[in-house]
Scaffold this motif. Structure first.
Motif, PDB file in Angstrom:
ATOM      1  N   UNK A   1      51.917  27.911  38.130  1.00 13.99           N
ATOM      2  CA  UNK A   1      50.956  28.922  38.526  1.00 13.99           C
ATOM      3  C   UNK A   1      50.328  29.490  37.254  1.00 13.99           C
ATOM      4  N   UNK A   2      49.016  29.627  37.295  1.00 10.50           N
ATOM      5  CA  UNK A   2      48.318  30.162  36.133  1.00 10.50           C
ATOM      6  C   UNK A   2      47.580  31.440  36.522  1.00 10.50           C
ATOM      7  N   UNK A   3      47.340  32.277  35.550  1.00 14.04           N
ATOM      8  CA  UNK A   3      46.619  33.520  35.772  1.00 14.04           C
ATOM      9  C   UNK A   3      45.123  33.227  35.742  1.00 14.04           C
ATOM     10  N   UNK A   4      44.419  33.613  36.795  1.00 10.01           N
ATOM     11  CA  UNK A   4      42.982  33.386  36.896  1.00 10.01           C
ATOM     12  C   UNK A   4      42.284  34.699  37.192  1.00 10.01           C
ATOM     13  N   UNK A   5      40.979  34.691  37.009  1.00  8.85           N
ATOM     14  CA  UNK A   5      40.152  35.851  37.337  1.00  8.85           C
ATOM     15  C   UNK A   5      39.249  35.469  38.502  1.00  8.85           C
ATOM     16  N   UNK A   6      39.237  36.276  39.534  1.00 11.66           N
ATOM     17  CA  UNK A   6      38.411  36.020  40.718  1.00 11.66           C
ATOM     18  C   UNK A   6      36.936  36.082  40.331  1.00 11.66           C
ATOM     19  N   UNK A   8      34.545  36.449  42.297  1.00  9.85           N
ATOM     20  CA  UNK A   8      33.844  37.366  43.196  1.00  9.85           C
ATOM     21  C   UNK A   8      34.043  38.826  42.797  1.00  9.85           C
ATOM     22  N   UNK A   9      35.312  39.225  42.608  1.00 12.38           N
ATOM     23  CA  UNK A   9      35.601  40.649  42.372  1.00 12.38           C
ATOM     24  C   UNK A   9      36.121  40.953  40.968  1.00 12.38           C
ATOM     25  N   UNK A  10      36.488  39.926  40.214  1.00 15.62           N
ATOM     26  CA  UNK A  10      36.954  40.130  38.851  1.00 15.62           C
ATOM     27  C   UNK A  10      38.429  40.462  38.701  1.00 15.62           C
ATOM     28  N   UNK A  11      39.160  40.531  39.820  1.00 16.25           N
ATOM     29  CA  UNK A  11      40.605  40.812  39.753  1.00 16.25           C
ATOM     30  C   UNK A  11      41.355  39.601  39.224  1.00 16.25           C
ATOM     31  N   UNK A  12      42.478  39.870  38.559  1.00 20.85           N
ATOM     32  CA  UNK A  12      43.365  38.799  38.107  1.00 20.85           C
ATOM     33  C   UNK A  12      44.301  38.426  39.253  1.00 20.85           C
ATOM     34  N   UNK A  13      44.614  37.129  39.352  1.00 24.58           N
ATOM     35  CA  UNK A  13      45.523  36.675  40.397  1.00 24.58           C
ATOM     36  C   UNK A  13      46.190  35.388  39.962  1.00 24.58           C
ATOM     37  N   UNK A  14      47.303  35.072  40.579  1.00 21.14           N
ATOM     38  CA  UNK A  14      48.020  33.829  40.288  1.00 21.14           C
ATOM     39  C   UNK A  14      47.399  32.689  41.051  1.00 21.14           C
ATOM     40  N   UNK A  15      46.924  31.685  40.351  1.00 19.70           N
ATOM     41  CA  UNK A  15      46.260  30.543  40.964  1.00 19.70           C
ATOM     42  C   UNK A  15      47.175  29.326  40.905  1.00 19.70           C
ATOM     43  N   UNK A  20      39.295  29.693  42.691  1.00 19.16           N
ATOM     44  CA  UNK A  20      38.342  30.559  41.997  1.00 19.16           C
ATOM     45  C   UNK A  20      38.301  31.964  42.601  1.00 19.16           C
ATOM     46  N   UNK A  21      38.830  32.105  43.834  1.00 19.68           N
ATOM     47  CA  UNK A  21      38.807  33.396  44.521  1.00 19.68           C
ATOM     48  C   UNK A  21      40.225  33.903  44.742  1.00 19.68           C
ATOM     49  N   UNK A  22      40.415  35.225  44.605  1.00 25.92           N
ATOM     50  CA  UNK A  22      41.706  35.826  44.922  1.00 25.92           C
ATOM     51  C   UNK A  22      41.919  35.756  46.435  1.00 25.92           C
ATOM     52  N   UNK A  23      43.109  36.079  46.880  1.00 22.13           N
ATOM     53  CA  UNK A  23      43.440  35.975  48.304  1.00 22.13           C
ATOM     54  C   UNK A  23      42.513  36.855  49.146  1.00 22.13           C
ATOM     55  N   UNK A  24      42.274  38.080  48.698  1.00 22.23           N
ATOM     56  CA  UNK A  24      41.433  39.012  49.462  1.00 22.23           C
ATOM     57  C   UNK A  24      40.014  38.460  49.623  1.00 22.23           C
ATOM     58  N   UNK A  25      39.420  37.993  48.524  1.00 24.08           N
ATOM     59  CA  UNK A  25      38.051  37.466  48.583  1.00 24.08           C
ATOM     60  C   UNK A  25      38.000  36.147  49.354  1.00 24.08           C
ATOM     61  N   UNK A  26      39.042  35.332  49.229  1.00 27.15           N
ATOM     62  CA  UNK A  26      39.108  34.073  49.959  1.00 27.15           C
ATOM     63  C   UNK A  26      39.150  34.332  51.465  1.00 27.15           C
ATOM     64  N   UNK A  27      39.971  35.304  51.893  1.00 23.14           N
ATOM     65  CA  UNK A  27      40.057  35.640  53.316  1.00 23.14           C
ATOM     66  C   UNK A  27      38.743  36.218  53.818  1.00 23.14           C
ATOM     67  N   UNK A  28      38.087  37.030  52.985  1.00 20.62           N
ATOM     68  CA  UNK A  28      36.795  37.598  53.367  1.00 20.62           C
ATOM     69  C   UNK A  28      35.770  36.485  53.544  1.00 20.62           C
TER      70      UNK A  28
END
Length: 134
Positions: A1-6, A8-15, A20-28
């Motif tokens: 797992x690598x640290x990525x930046x969304x 869409x929103x710029x939040x950091x998340x584990x990819x 390319x999208x965090x879970x919240x933006x992906x679900x949206x």
């Protein structure tokens, strides 16, 4: 797992897979895609998946995912593009046909019944052992 930046929103998340999208933006995005497809299908019932994809800009894979999640349903089961994961019969939505759902439910109920029976038997055996020791 690598640290990525969304993107869409710029939040950091584990990819895990280079998302390319965090879970919240992906679900949206999936919810927005669902609304596009749903609205298109209200006006064009029975439209082919390729046409729906082309007209809405929603990938076919996302539309198939929505079908598997029971969020969308194919009008004519006989021409369905998804099949029951257990028996292979064409289905309108979800993962299993009605017969396989019933079979899965029956197996689950039988298993739960056996677990309850076993628990009752163990409880009774403990009571008998308790009274024998006294």
């Amino acid at each position: 797992m690598e640290l990525s930046t969304c993107v869409e929103c710029g939040r950091s998340f584990g990819s895990k897979n280079g998302e390319k999208l965090c879970k919240r933006c992906s679900e949206k995005k999936v919810d927005d895609d669902f609304k596009k497809v749903r609205d298109y299908l209200y006006d064009h019932p029975g439209a082919d998946i390729k046409v729906v994809s082309e007209e809405t800009g929603v990938e076919e894979a996302i539309i198939l995912k929505l079908l598997r999640q029971d969020r969308l349903e194919v009008v004519d089961e006989a021409t369905s593009i998804i099949k029951c994961r257990s028996c292979g019969k064409p289905i309108k939505s979800g993962k299993l046909c009605e017969n396989c759902k019933k079979l899965e439910l029956a197996k689950s109920l039988q298993s739960m019944g056996e677990d309850i029976q076993k628990s009752i038997q163990e409880s009774q055996n403990k009571k008998v052992a308790y009274f024998r020791d006294k």
